[in-house]
Scaffold this motif. Sequence first.
Motif, PDB file in Angstrom:
ATOM      1  N   GLU A 165      12.597 -32.818  39.927  1.00 44.63           N
ATOM      2  CA  GLU A 165      11.594 -33.817  40.318  1.00 44.63           C
ATOM      3  C   GLU A 165      11.956 -34.504  41.628  1.00 44.63           C
ATOM      4  O   GLU A 165      13.089 -34.939  41.817  1.00 44.63           O
ATOM      5  N   LEU A 166      10.974 -34.588  42.489  1.00 48.10           N
ATOM      6  CA  LEU A 166      11.110 -35.310  43.757  1.00 48.10           C
ATOM      7  C   LEU A 166      10.035 -36.397  43.726  1.00 48.10           C
ATOM      8  O   LEU A 166       8.847 -36.094  43.642  1.00 48.10           O
ATOM      9  N   VAL A 167      10.477 -37.666  43.748  1.00 45.89           N
ATOM     10  CA  VAL A 167       9.541 -38.786  43.603  1.00 45.89           C
ATOM     11  C   VAL A 167       9.581 -39.654  44.857  1.00 45.89           C
ATOM     12  O   VAL A 167      10.634 -40.177  45.219  1.00 45.89           O
ATOM     13  N   PHE A 168       8.436 -39.749  45.525  1.00 47.08           N
ATOM     14  CA  PHE A 168       8.309 -40.638  46.684  1.00 47.08           C
ATOM     15  C   PHE A 168       7.784 -41.976  46.200  1.00 47.08           C
ATOM     16  O   PHE A 168       6.764 -42.035  45.519  1.00 47.08           O
ATOM     17  N   GLN A 169       8.472 -43.046  46.543  1.00 43.45           N
ATOM     18  CA  GLN A 169       8.010 -44.372  46.139  1.00 43.45           C
ATOM     19  C   GLN A 169       8.560 -45.404  47.112  1.00 43.45           C
ATOM     20  O   GLN A 169       9.738 -45.719  47.056  1.00 43.45           O
ATOM     21  N   PRO A 170       7.758 -45.944  47.994  1.00 40.28           N
ATOM     22  CA  PRO A 170       6.358 -45.555  48.237  1.00 40.28           C
ATOM     23  C   PRO A 170       6.273 -44.371  49.207  1.00 40.28           C
ATOM     24  O   PRO A 170       7.217 -44.091  49.939  1.00 40.28           O
ATOM     25  N   LEU A 171       5.136 -43.717  49.172  1.00 36.92           N
ATOM     26  CA  LEU A 171       4.874 -42.603  50.079  1.00 36.92           C
ATOM     27  C   LEU A 171       4.543 -43.157  51.462  1.00 36.92           C
ATOM     28  O   LEU A 171       3.833 -44.153  51.581  1.00 36.92           O
ATOM     29  N   SER A 172       5.067 -42.535  52.513  1.00 29.96           N
ATOM     30  CA  SER A 172       4.737 -42.969  53.872  1.00 29.96           C
ATOM     31  C   SER A 172       4.087 -41.822  54.639  1.00 29.96           C
ATOM     32  O   SER A 172       4.144 -40.662  54.211  1.00 29.96           O
ATOM     33  N   ALA A 173       3.506 -42.156  55.774  1.00 31.07           N
ATOM     34  CA  ALA A 173       2.857 -41.138  56.609  1.00 31.07           C
ATOM     35  C   ALA A 173       3.872 -40.073  57.024  1.00 31.07           C
ATOM     36  O   ALA A 173       3.534 -38.898  57.207  1.00 31.07           O
ATOM     37  N   PHE A 174       5.134 -40.484  57.140  1.00 33.93           N
ATOM     38  CA  PHE A 174       6.208 -39.576  57.519  1.00 33.93           C
ATOM     39  C   PHE A 174       6.372 -38.422  56.523  1.00 33.93           C
ATOM     40  O   PHE A 174       6.889 -37.361  56.863  1.00 33.93           O
TER      41      PHE A 174
ATOM     42  N   TYR B 234      12.621 -41.717  48.717  1.00 33.66           N
ATOM     43  CA  TYR B 234      12.404 -40.816  47.590  1.00 33.66           C
ATOM     44  C   TYR B 234      13.662 -40.732  46.739  1.00 33.66           C
ATOM     45  O   TYR B 234      14.750 -41.094  47.166  1.00 33.66           O
ATOM     46  N   SER B 235      13.468 -40.251  45.519  1.00 32.31           N
ATOM     47  CA  SER B 235      14.607 -39.912  44.672  1.00 32.31           C
ATOM     48  C   SER B 235      14.443 -38.459  44.267  1.00 32.31           C
ATOM     49  O   SER B 235      13.321 -37.973  44.082  1.00 32.31           O
ATOM     50  N   LEU B 236      15.563 -37.773  44.151  1.00 33.86           N
ATOM     51  CA  LEU B 236      15.548 -36.340  43.919  1.00 33.86           C
ATOM     52  C   LEU B 236      16.470 -36.044  42.744  1.00 33.86           C
ATOM     53  O   LEU B 236      17.637 -36.444  42.773  1.00 33.86           O
ATOM     54  N   ASP B 237      15.948 -35.398  41.718  1.00 32.21           N
ATOM     55  CA  ASP B 237      16.760 -35.049  40.554  1.00 32.21           C
ATOM     56  C   ASP B 237      16.983 -33.542  40.537  1.00 32.21           C
ATOM     57  O   ASP B 237      16.058 -32.776  40.264  1.00 32.21           O
ATOM     58  N   ALA B 238      18.208 -33.125  40.858  1.00 34.71           N
ATOM     59  CA  ALA B 238      18.507 -31.688  40.966  1.00 34.71           C
ATOM     60  C   ALA B 238      18.397 -30.981  39.619  1.00 34.71           C
ATOM     61  O   ALA B 238      18.095 -29.788  39.560  1.00 34.71           O
ATOM     62  N   ALA B 239      18.623 -31.712  38.533  1.00 37.47           N
ATOM     63  CA  ALA B 239      18.594 -31.083  37.212  1.00 37.47           C
ATOM     64  C   ALA B 239      17.160 -30.821  36.740  1.00 37.47           C
ATOM     65  O   ALA B 239      16.873 -29.777  36.159  1.00 37.47           O
ATOM     66  N   THR B 240      16.252 -31.758  36.998  1.00 40.33           N
ATOM     67  CA  THR B 240      14.876 -31.596  36.517  1.00 40.33           C
ATOM     68  C   THR B 240      13.951 -31.013  37.582  1.00 40.33           C
ATOM     69  O   THR B 240      12.858 -30.549  37.282  1.00 40.33           O
TER      70      THR B 240
END
Length: 102
Positions: free
Chosen positions: A67-76, A59-65
């Motif tokens: 937004e938390l983006v999972f790419q790709p999403l896993s069962a975990f 995932y990538s996490l943007d503290a300012a906006t």
Amino acid sequence: VPPSTPVAHVPSSATIGSRAVLRCSETEGSPPPTFRWYKDGMAMPTDPKSSPTFRNSSYSLDAATGELVFQPLSAFDSGEYHCEATNNVGPPQKSNVVRMEA
């Protein structure tokens, strides 16, 4: 102005292998708050590879906006998520907890 209670926009279900976007929004804080995400009550580091708990996650996490983006999403990545808005004025404010099933 301290942040108001943020709102976590979390899909209740998302497809494994796809891109999933979680958003945290808060409108009243001034200066604009920074955001942190929590999964199952644990703070998520900016870089998942830096943590044994999250190293299986992409995932990538943007503290300012917020937004938390999972790419790709896993069962975990199934779990209970909430976000927190913080600025230097008041105490951190937590959102509601939302469960996401991968």
